[in-house]
Write a protein that holds these residues in place. Sequence first.
Motif, PDB file in Angstrom:
ATOM      1  N   ASP A   1      48.615  42.663  33.729  1.00 16.62           N
ATOM      2  CA  ASP A   1      49.527  42.240  34.796  1.00 16.62           C
ATOM      3  C   ASP A   1      48.992  41.087  35.644  1.00 16.62           C
ATOM      4  O   ASP A   1      49.464  40.851  36.746  1.00 16.62           O
ATOM      5  CB  ASP A   1      49.879  43.437  35.689  1.00 16.62           C
ATOM      6  N   LEU A   2      47.952  40.382  35.123  1.00 14.79           N
ATOM      7  CA  LEU A   2      47.356  39.232  35.808  1.00 14.79           C
ATOM      8  C   LEU A   2      46.600  39.601  37.083  1.00 14.79           C
ATOM      9  O   LEU A   2      46.315  38.748  37.917  1.00 14.79           O
ATOM     10  CB  LEU A   2      48.425  38.154  36.120  1.00 14.79           C
ATOM     11  N   SER A   3      46.270  40.873  37.248  1.00 15.48           N
ATOM     12  CA  SER A   3      45.495  41.303  38.416  1.00 15.48           C
ATOM     13  C   SER A   3      44.028  40.927  38.272  1.00 15.48           C
ATOM     14  O   SER A   3      43.318  40.793  39.261  1.00 15.48           O
ATOM     15  CB  SER A   3      45.582  42.821  38.589  1.00 15.48           C
ATOM     16  N   HIS A   4      43.572  40.808  37.033  1.00 14.00           N
ATOM     17  CA  HIS A   4      42.157  40.545  36.790  1.00 14.00           C
ATOM     18  C   HIS A   4      41.914  39.072  36.520  1.00 14.00           C
ATOM     19  O   HIS A   4      42.683  38.430  35.806  1.00 14.00           O
ATOM     20  CB  HIS A   4      41.663  41.395  35.604  1.00 14.00           C
ATOM     21  N   ASP A   5      40.842  38.557  37.098  1.00 15.15           N
ATOM     22  CA  ASP A   5      40.512  37.144  37.006  1.00 15.15           C
ATOM     23  C   ASP A   5      39.794  36.841  35.685  1.00 15.15           C
ATOM     24  O   ASP A   5      38.611  37.118  35.524  1.00 15.15           O
ATOM     25  CB  ASP A   5      39.620  36.794  38.221  1.00 15.15           C
TER      26      ASP A   5
ATOM     27  N   GLY B   1      31.525  38.776  47.135  1.00 11.70           N
ATOM     28  CA  GLY B   1      32.215  37.861  46.225  1.00 11.70           C
ATOM     29  C   GLY B   1      33.468  38.475  45.636  1.00 11.70           C
ATOM     30  O   GLY B   1      34.316  37.781  45.098  1.00 11.70           O
ATOM     31  N   GLY B   2      33.580  39.800  45.741  1.00  7.20           N
ATOM     32  CA  GLY B   2      34.770  40.491  45.238  1.00  7.20           C
ATOM     33  C   GLY B   2      35.750  40.747  46.373  1.00  7.20           C
ATOM     34  O   GLY B   2      35.458  40.445  47.528  1.00  7.20           O
ATOM     35  N   GLY B   3      36.913  41.295  46.034  1.00  3.39           N
ATOM     36  CA  GLY B   3      37.843  41.588  47.116  1.00  3.39           C
ATOM     37  C   GLY B   3      39.134  42.229  46.666  1.00  3.39           C
ATOM     38  O   GLY B   3      39.471  42.230  45.481  1.00  3.39           O
ATOM     39  N   ILE B   4      39.841  42.803  47.647  1.00  3.13           N
ATOM     40  CA  ILE B   4      41.176  43.341  47.405  1.00  3.13           C
ATOM     41  C   ILE B   4      42.154  42.474  48.197  1.00  3.13           C
ATOM     42  O   ILE B   4      41.744  41.797  49.138  1.00  3.13           O
ATOM     43  CB  ILE B   4      41.281  44.828  47.836  1.00  3.13           C
ATOM     44  N   PRO B   5      43.436  42.457  47.810  1.00  2.00           N
ATOM     45  CA  PRO B   5      44.384  41.564  48.472  1.00  2.00           C
ATOM     46  C   PRO B   5      44.493  41.846  49.972  1.00  2.00           C
ATOM     47  O   PRO B   5      44.493  42.992  50.400  1.00  2.00           O
ATOM     48  CB  PRO B   5      45.716  41.884  47.778  1.00  2.00           C
ATOM     49  N   ASP B   6      44.558  40.753  50.758  1.00  2.00           N
ATOM     50  CA  ASP B   6      44.701  40.902  52.212  1.00  2.00           C
ATOM     51  C   ASP B   6      45.987  41.613  52.575  1.00  2.00           C
ATOM     52  O   ASP B   6      46.052  42.323  53.575  1.00  2.00           O
ATOM     53  CB  ASP B   6      44.717  39.511  52.876  1.00  2.00           C
ATOM     54  N   ASP B   7      47.004  41.417  51.755  1.00  2.00           N
ATOM     55  CA  ASP B   7      48.304  41.962  52.155  1.00  2.00           C
ATOM     56  C   ASP B   7      48.505  43.415  51.727  1.00  2.00           C
ATOM     57  O   ASP B   7      49.591  43.956  51.884  1.00  2.00           O
ATOM     58  CB  ASP B   7      49.442  41.063  51.628  1.00  2.00           C
TER      59      ASP B   7
ATOM     60  N   PRO C   1      31.380  40.392  40.574  1.00  2.00           N
ATOM     61  CA  PRO C   1      32.468  40.413  41.569  1.00  2.00           C
ATOM     62  C   PRO C   1      33.715  39.676  41.093  1.00  2.00           C
ATOM     63  O   PRO C   1      33.623  38.697  40.363  1.00  2.00           O
ATOM     64  CB  PRO C   1      31.853  39.688  42.767  1.00  2.00           C
ATOM     65  N   PHE C   2      34.862  40.174  41.483  1.00  2.00           N
ATOM     66  CA  PHE C   2      36.109  39.422  41.256  1.00  2.00           C
ATOM     67  C   PHE C   2      37.105  39.820  42.329  1.00  2.00           C
ATOM     68  O   PHE C   2      37.005  40.893  42.923  1.00  2.00           O
ATOM     69  CB  PHE C   2      36.673  39.686  39.844  1.00  2.00           C
ATOM     70  N   LYS C   3      38.043  38.908  42.578  1.00  2.00           N
ATOM     71  CA  LYS C   3      39.064  39.190  43.595  1.00  2.00           C
ATOM     72  C   LYS C   3      40.319  39.709  42.895  1.00  2.00           C
ATOM     73  O   LYS C   3      40.917  39.030  42.067  1.00  2.00           O
ATOM     74  CB  LYS C   3      39.366  37.927  44.398  1.00  2.00           C
TER      75      LYS C   3
END
Length: 395
Positions: free
Chosen positions: A100-104, A130-136, A212-214
Amino acid sequence: MKTAVIILPTYNESKNIERVINKLQEVFAGIKSWKMEILVVDDTSPDKTYEIVQKLQKTQHNLHLVINKQKAGLGGAYLRGMAEVFGPLKADVAFEFDADLSHDATKIPLFLDKIDAGYDMVLGSRYISGGGIPDDWGVYRKFLSVVGNLIIMTVLTDFRIRDWTGGYRAITKPVYESVKDELNSERFMGYTFQIGFLHKAVRKGYKVTEVPFKFVDRTEGVSKLGNEYIKNTLLYILKVRIDEILNNRIFKFAFVGGVGTLVQLLSLTIIRQILPDFSLLFLTSFLLATLLSIECAIISNFVLNNLWTFSDRKLEASQVPSKFIQFNLASVGSILIQLVINSLGEFIFGLRHLFTLPIIGMKIDTGLIFAVIGIFIGLFWNFFAYNKFIWKKKK
Ligand SMILES: Nc1nc2c(ncn2[C@@H]2O[C@H](COP(=O)(O)OP(=O)(O)O)[C@@H](O)[C@H]2O)c(=O)[nH]1
Ligand SMILES: [Mg+2]
């Protein structure tokens, strides 16, 4: 050259599948030292995701497709995919990757670098620098993900890995081979597969690291993650942790010791009731009853430790008599240790009152402290002697 296959499990991803595949191929173009392929595992998606893949296969020769007749859950899809990847496709590494394009995808070379550096499993991590979850993400979803991972780390008492629940991973063949049979059950067919797989790999001592990935939210289609996932994950980690504690040798040893104490108290009571009063030189009925009850505890400890604590090193029938004598000697050793420590305490410090426990009013003196120290050193000796002499590790 080694081969890595990106497994894309899909269920109704017709709006995403072509973009993900193109994105992956773009990244592959920059990878020179690995042969890169893609395997889509589709559970006969009602939106016919698989037909799009079949169309792309005409021009992309590193694109494979497996179609399951029934929806098998995420775990089912990955197990099916890995069987293909490490079987017919003869690959060295399988990637777990959401469609679903969630992974970089641009991080794939970093995963491969870690594998080249000797790691057995690499995790995409949202919770390291360096990693992260969506701000929204809403407060609830952030809370769930962050706290969920904290709970998992705490219950499993493993803080080296920060992201236990992510679905972006690289797995080498040896890890898969040693974990797969334990996961081929109903319980791991859903999302619990991820944590179950990782937990088993870590416990077997495989080298695991994080990259890490966002994480990016999907824009098309819907997430299949439900509330049952939270419940199943909690049940899973609690169950394995309880299993681990119950199977821990120290725990079993302590438990058997507790049973031994009960056996001793009970047999002392019974023997004193049936033994007539007598006194022969030093041997009184009380002393005999005490000795017999200690022997009862020793027998109970010997049998239970043999059958349970050291069941993996169980004694042969022919060894039992000599080992039982050794076991008695070890127990005598522990009593001697306690005698020496108690006496030392008495000689050096005398019997001195230290303090009184509040509420229950129990008086604590030096004698008690030394008795406790003696018991602990005695137990330590016992455990050491059992391991080293009586239930020696088989070579
Ligand atoms: N083959 C297959 N794929 C699945 C199944 N459930 C989820 N997926 C796929 O697994 C990936 C992750 O699922 P998703 O719903 O995005 O979960 P989330 O990212 O955790 O919200 C996606 O590519 C889904 O299409 C399933 O039962 N079978
Ligand atoms: Mg997703």
